[in-house]
Design an enzyme around this catalytic site. Structure first.
Site, PDB file in Angstrom:
ATOM      1  N   ASN A   9      -0.596   6.679 -70.056  1.00 11.99           N
ATOM      2  CA  ASN A   9       0.591   5.824 -70.012  1.00 11.99           C
ATOM      3  C   ASN A   9       1.818   6.723 -70.181  1.00 11.99           C
ATOM      4  O   ASN A   9       2.106   7.169 -71.285  1.00 11.99           O
ATOM      5  CB  ASN A   9       0.498   4.793 -71.149  1.00 11.99           C
ATOM      6  CG  ASN A   9       1.735   3.931 -71.259  1.00 11.99           C
ATOM      7  OD1 ASN A   9       2.613   3.965 -70.396  1.00 11.99           O
ATOM      8  ND2 ASN A   9       1.809   3.144 -72.332  1.00 11.99           N
ATOM      9  N   TRP A  10       2.489   6.983 -69.067  1.00  8.56           N
ATOM     10  CA  TRP A  10       3.613   7.927 -69.122  1.00  8.56           C
ATOM     11  C   TRP A  10       4.882   7.316 -69.722  1.00  8.56           C
ATOM     12  O   TRP A  10       5.860   8.026 -69.935  1.00  8.56           O
ATOM     13  CB  TRP A  10       3.910   8.473 -67.719  1.00  8.56           C
ATOM     14  CG  TRP A  10       2.836   9.344 -67.146  1.00  8.56           C
ATOM     15  CD1 TRP A  10       1.663   9.724 -67.750  1.00  8.56           C
ATOM     16  CD2 TRP A  10       2.825   9.973 -65.857  1.00  8.56           C
ATOM     17  NE1 TRP A  10       0.940  10.538 -66.918  1.00  8.56           N
ATOM     18  CE2 TRP A  10       1.627  10.714 -65.744  1.00  8.56           C
ATOM     19  CE3 TRP A  10       3.717   9.982 -64.781  1.00  8.56           C
ATOM     20  CZ2 TRP A  10       1.308  11.445 -64.599  1.00  8.56           C
ATOM     21  CZ3 TRP A  10       3.396  10.713 -63.638  1.00  8.56           C
ATOM     22  CH2 TRP A  10       2.202  11.434 -63.558  1.00  8.56           C
ATOM     23  N   LYS A  11       4.879   6.004 -69.901  1.00  6.15           N
ATOM     24  CA  LYS A  11       6.055   5.304 -70.470  1.00  6.15           C
ATOM     25  C   LYS A  11       7.324   5.672 -69.692  1.00  6.15           C
ATOM     26  O   LYS A  11       7.245   5.932 -68.488  1.00  6.15           O
ATOM     27  CB  LYS A  11       6.153   5.600 -71.968  1.00  6.15           C
ATOM     28  CG  LYS A  11       4.836   5.300 -72.694  1.00  6.15           C
ATOM     29  CD  LYS A  11       4.939   5.245 -74.182  1.00  6.15           C
ATOM     30  CE  LYS A  11       3.562   4.932 -74.766  1.00  6.15           C
ATOM     31  NZ  LYS A  11       3.577   4.821 -76.227  1.00  6.15           N
ATOM     32  N   HIS A  92       1.320  -4.347 -73.596  1.00  9.02           N
ATOM     33  CA  HIS A  92       1.492  -3.163 -74.445  1.00  9.02           C
ATOM     34  C   HIS A  92       2.390  -3.545 -75.625  1.00  9.02           C
ATOM     35  O   HIS A  92       3.327  -4.337 -75.477  1.00  9.02           O
ATOM     36  CB  HIS A  92       2.101  -2.013 -73.635  1.00  9.02           C
ATOM     37  CG  HIS A  92       2.084  -0.722 -74.399  1.00  9.02           C
ATOM     38  ND1 HIS A  92       3.018  -0.434 -75.368  1.00  9.02           N
ATOM     39  CD2 HIS A  92       1.226   0.326 -74.360  1.00  9.02           C
ATOM     40  CE1 HIS A  92       2.722   0.752 -75.889  1.00  9.02           C
ATOM     41  NE2 HIS A  92       1.645   1.227 -75.309  1.00  9.02           N
ATOM     42  N   GLU A  94       4.772  -2.150 -77.000  1.00  6.30           N
ATOM     43  CA  GLU A  94       6.213  -1.932 -76.794  1.00  6.30           C
ATOM     44  C   GLU A  94       6.812  -3.069 -75.981  1.00  6.30           C
ATOM     45  O   GLU A  94       7.961  -3.459 -76.189  1.00  6.30           O
ATOM     46  CB  GLU A  94       6.441  -0.555 -76.136  1.00  6.30           C
ATOM     47  CG  GLU A  94       6.185   0.574 -77.141  1.00  6.30           C
ATOM     48  CD  GLU A  94       5.681   1.877 -76.543  1.00  6.30           C
ATOM     49  OE1 GLU A  94       5.822   2.095 -75.332  1.00  6.30           O
ATOM     50  OE2 GLU A  94       5.126   2.693 -77.313  1.00  6.30           O
ATOM     51  N   GLU A 164      -4.889  -0.769 -79.575  1.00  6.05           N
ATOM     52  CA  GLU A 164      -3.894   0.221 -79.970  1.00  6.05           C
ATOM     53  C   GLU A 164      -3.197  -0.234 -81.253  1.00  6.05           C
ATOM     54  O   GLU A 164      -2.272  -1.057 -81.194  1.00  6.05           O
ATOM     55  CB  GLU A 164      -2.844   0.380 -78.867  1.00  6.05           C
ATOM     56  CG  GLU A 164      -3.415   0.790 -77.532  1.00  6.05           C
ATOM     57  CD  GLU A 164      -2.348   1.369 -76.617  1.00  6.05           C
ATOM     58  OE1 GLU A 164      -2.427   2.558 -76.310  1.00  6.05           O
ATOM     59  OE2 GLU A 164      -1.422   0.633 -76.255  1.00  6.05           O
ATOM     60  N   GLY A 170       2.437   6.791 -80.972  1.00  7.24           N
ATOM     61  CA  GLY A 170       3.569   7.710 -80.951  1.00  7.24           C
ATOM     62  C   GLY A 170       3.969   8.219 -82.322  1.00  7.24           C
ATOM     63  O   GLY A 170       5.020   8.822 -82.491  1.00  7.24           O
ATOM     64  N   SER A 210      -1.935   7.931 -80.599  1.00  4.71           N
ATOM     65  CA  SER A 210      -1.967   9.349 -80.982  1.00  4.71           C
ATOM     66  C   SER A 210      -3.326   9.998 -80.737  1.00  4.71           C
ATOM     67  O   SER A 210      -3.755  10.859 -81.500  1.00  4.71           O
ATOM     68  CB  SER A 210      -1.516   9.526 -82.440  1.00  4.71           C
ATOM     69  OG  SER A 210      -0.201   9.041 -82.596  1.00  4.71           O
ATOM     70  N   GLY A 231      -0.778   8.092 -74.562  1.00  2.00           N
ATOM     71  CA  GLY A 231       0.660   8.212 -74.324  1.00  2.00           C
ATOM     72  C   GLY A 231       1.064   9.671 -74.278  1.00  2.00           C
ATOM     73  O   GLY A 231       0.935  10.353 -73.255  1.00  2.00           O
ATOM     74  N   GLY A 232       1.537  10.195 -75.426  1.00  2.00           N
ATOM     75  CA  GLY A 232       2.071  11.556 -75.517  1.00  2.00           C
ATOM     76  C   GLY A 232       1.211  12.619 -74.843  1.00  2.00           C
ATOM     77  O   GLY A 232       1.714  13.426 -74.050  1.00  2.00           O
TER      78      GLY A 232
HETATM   79  P1  PGA Z   1       0.463   7.609 -77.940  1.00  2.00           P
HETATM   80  O1  PGA Z   1       0.689   6.244 -77.082  1.00  2.00           O
HETATM   81  O2  PGA Z   1      -0.791   8.230 -77.421  1.00  2.00           O
HETATM   82  O3  PGA Z   1       1.691   8.441 -77.654  1.00  2.00           O
HETATM   83  O4  PGA Z   1       0.357   7.203 -79.366  1.00  2.00           O
HETATM   84  C1  PGA Z   1      -0.379   5.410 -76.734  1.00  2.00           C
HETATM   85  C2  PGA Z   1       0.137   4.208 -75.966  1.00  2.00           C
HETATM   86  O5  PGA Z   1       1.150   3.625 -76.363  1.00  2.00           O
HETATM   87  O6  PGA Z   1      -0.463   3.796 -74.940  1.00  2.00           O
END
Ligand code: PGA
Length: 247
Positions: A9-11, A92, A94, A164, A170, A210, A231-232
């Protein structure tokens, strides 16, 4: 059988050139043949990513529950398909927190995806205060009851759920492998209770929060952990590729 999946997930990250370099970089790597790889770039780069991706599914991070028309700023499933997306994220944390996507909206997105034959990853997970008060199982079960578990057994077959925990996204804070496996085992149990064993076994349950090469092996060792929504660590070719080798 659930699939092994690594999804990136590149956000809201990367320029068009950086996104193109990243997708080309991942496409050139050796990926185990039994691992499905997906990436979710900014919707702006869907077409670009689909053009350069080899052996990687391209998805969108969000899509509208409506068909088309006067919905300024939204994108429809038909539009995303027309530039090569085959899958989308739903719910998600967010989107839930910052864009106030509620259970009814997420349920409508699930229904739209089903009617358009569009794959999706349904995201769920508890915030920190819920974990601290010890009611994370009830909280996550409610999220699934509210927006996903209205599907029929046939529709639930082979679906993908990402667990998640919001407090691990994050933040560098990861759920322990026991915490992840415990939630995943319960999710599979709820599916078996609501539907049947066959459906429960067919659903892929991914961990997100994470997750990185240094902790993935331990987390993916959980018998009910079928992969990760990353994500990251998905923004870097080496880290992302290493995750596909962490089963
Ligand atoms: P993260 O994000 O790996 O940076 O914690 C995961 C996500 O939100 O899909």
């Amino acid at each position: 059988m659930a699939n092994k999946i690594i999804a990136g997930n590149w956000k809201m990250n990367l320029s068009a050139k950086e996104a193109m370099d990243l997708i080309k970089g991942i496409s050139q790597q050796e990926i185990p043949s039994d691992v499905k790889v997906m990436v979710f770039p900014s919707a702006l780069y869907t077409g670009l990513a689909a053009t350069f991706a080899e052996g990687i599914e391209i998805g969108v991070q969000n899509f509208s529950e409506n068909d088309n028309g006067a919905y300024t700023g939204e994108i429809s499933i038909a539009q995303t398909k027309s530039v090569g997306a085959t899958i989308g994220l739903i719910g998600h944390s967010e989107r839930r927190a910052y864009y106030k996507e509620d259970h009814a909206t997420l349920k409508a997105k699930v229904d739209k995806a089903i009617s358009e034959n569009f794959d999706f990853i349904f995201c769920c997970g508890e915030p920190l205060f819920i974990r601290e008060e010890g009611s994370e199982l009830q909280f996550v079960q409610q999220q699934l009851d509210d927006s996903l578990f209205h599907l029929s057994a046939e529709q639930m077959m082979n679906k993908i759920i990402a667990y998640e925990p919001v407090w691990a996204i994050g933040t560098g804070k990861t759920a322990t492998s026991e915490q992840a496996e415990d939630m995943h085992r319960n999710i599979r149990l709820w599916i078996a209770e609501k539907y049947n064993e066959q459906v429960a076994k067919s659903v892929s349950i991914l961990y997100g929060g994470s997750c990185k090469p240094s902790n993935a092996k331990e987390i993916f060792a959980g018998p009910n952990v079928d992969g990760g929504l990353i994500g990251g660590a998905s923004l870097n070719v080496e880290d992302f590729t290493a995750l596909t080798h962490s089963f």
